[in-house]
Design a protein around this motif. Structure first.
Motif, PDB file in Angstrom:
ATOM      1  N   UNK A 150       1.083  -1.096   0.074  1.00  0.00           N
ATOM      2  CA  UNK A 150      -0.006  -0.132   0.175  1.00  0.00           C
ATOM      3  C   UNK A 150       0.772   1.298  -0.175  1.00  0.00           C
ATOM      4  N   UNK A 151       0.471   2.292  -0.856  1.00  0.00           N
ATOM      5  CA  UNK A 151       1.542   3.363  -0.995  1.00  0.00           C
ATOM      6  C   UNK A 151       1.200   4.262   0.312  1.00  0.00           C
ATOM      7  N   UNK A 152       2.537   4.902   0.744  1.00  0.00           N
ATOM      8  CA  UNK A 152       2.773   5.762   1.831  1.00  0.00           C
ATOM      9  C   UNK A 152       2.134   5.172   3.172  1.00  0.00           C
ATOM     10  N   UNK A 153       2.343   3.729   3.286  1.00  0.00           N
ATOM     11  CA  UNK A 153       1.960   2.813   4.495  1.00  0.00           C
ATOM     12  C   UNK A 153       2.795   3.101   5.739  1.00  0.00           C
ATOM     13  N   UNK A 154       3.968   3.486   5.866  1.00  0.00           N
ATOM     14  CA  UNK A 154       4.677   3.744   6.969  1.00  0.00           C
ATOM     15  C   UNK A 154       4.183   4.578   7.961  1.00  0.00           C
ATOM     16  N   UNK A 162       3.114  11.380   6.393  1.00  0.00           N
ATOM     17  CA  UNK A 162       1.860  12.331   6.250  1.00  0.00           C
ATOM     18  C   UNK A 162       1.261  12.407   5.193  1.00  0.00           C
ATOM     19  N   UNK A 163       1.482  11.762   4.033  1.00  0.00           N
ATOM     20  CA  UNK A 163       0.575  11.739   2.782  1.00  0.00           C
ATOM     21  C   UNK A 163      -0.942  11.568   3.145  1.00  0.00           C
ATOM     22  N   UNK A 223       6.950  12.559   3.770  1.00  0.00           N
ATOM     23  CA  UNK A 223       7.734  11.581   4.622  1.00  0.00           C
ATOM     24  C   UNK A 223       7.836  12.505   6.054  1.00  0.00           C
ATOM     25  N   UNK A 224       7.726  11.542   6.909  1.00  0.00           N
ATOM     26  CA  UNK A 224       8.222  12.112   8.269  1.00  0.00           C
ATOM     27  C   UNK A 224       9.279  12.578   8.548  1.00  0.00           C
TER      28      UNK A 224
END
Length: 177
Positions: free
Chosen positions: A36-40, A44-45, A150-151
């Motif tokens: 899944x995109x931007x899952x981390x 902040x996406x 990104x954070x």
């Protein structure tokens, strides 16, 4: 465990009639492992999309497939997963730009929004590009640069990030007003 996801890919989230195609630099290992995109956690996406008015509520990464119904899509400049974007070579970024140009020509989004200035600058040879609308197009699409959500990007705090995304939303949906 995450290291096992190195060099995997994550499927594009695209469809006809997109207003905005968001383009990440490349998937991280956590994104690759989940698919899944931007899952981390800490990215902040998804919160920024909501704060900027692109989504009616905060979406989870596993809900990305619902974005095309909102006129939104997600892809990456480079498809392979890495621990950090610093592992990518300039050649990979330029090749990713060519792949993206083909995707944009086929899908015809109105706007392509790059999430990360340095990767865009390398991929397209635009060393002085800044956040905001760009004078060039990518195929039929207008281009907008956004800060990386990104954070790890501490130079852009949540309110400023949401404002930058909201400016794109206003441009992309201006004819709906």
């Amino acid at each position: 465990m995450l290291e096992a996801a190195r060099d995997w890919t994550v499927r594009d989230v695209v469809g006809p009639g997109l207003r905005v195609l968001f383009v990440g630099i490349n998937p991280g290992l956590y994104t690759g492992a989940t698919g899944h995109h931007f899952a981390r956690p800490g990215n902040r996406f998804w919160p920024t999309l909501h704060r900027a008015g692109f989504t009616p509520r905060l979406y989870a990464p596993c809900e990305a497939a619902t974005l095309p119904a909102l006129g939104l899509g997600v892809t990456n400049l480079v498809m392979r997963t890495t621990a950090t974007a610093a592992e990518l070579t300039p050649e990979e970024l330029r090749a990713g730009g060519k792949r993206l140009a083909r995707l944009v020509t086929r899908m015809r989004p109105r706007w392509v929004a790059f999430l990360g200035l340095d990767a865009y600058r390398v991929a397209f040879g635009r060393r002085t590009a800044r956040v905001g609308e760009q004078p060039e197009t990518l195929g039929p699409a207008r281009v907008w640069l956004l800060p990386n959500p990104s954070g790890l990007n501490a130079s852009w705090q949540a309110p400023a990030l949401a404002q930058a995304f909201a400016a794109l939303r206003r441009a992309a949906f201006a004819d709906d007003a």
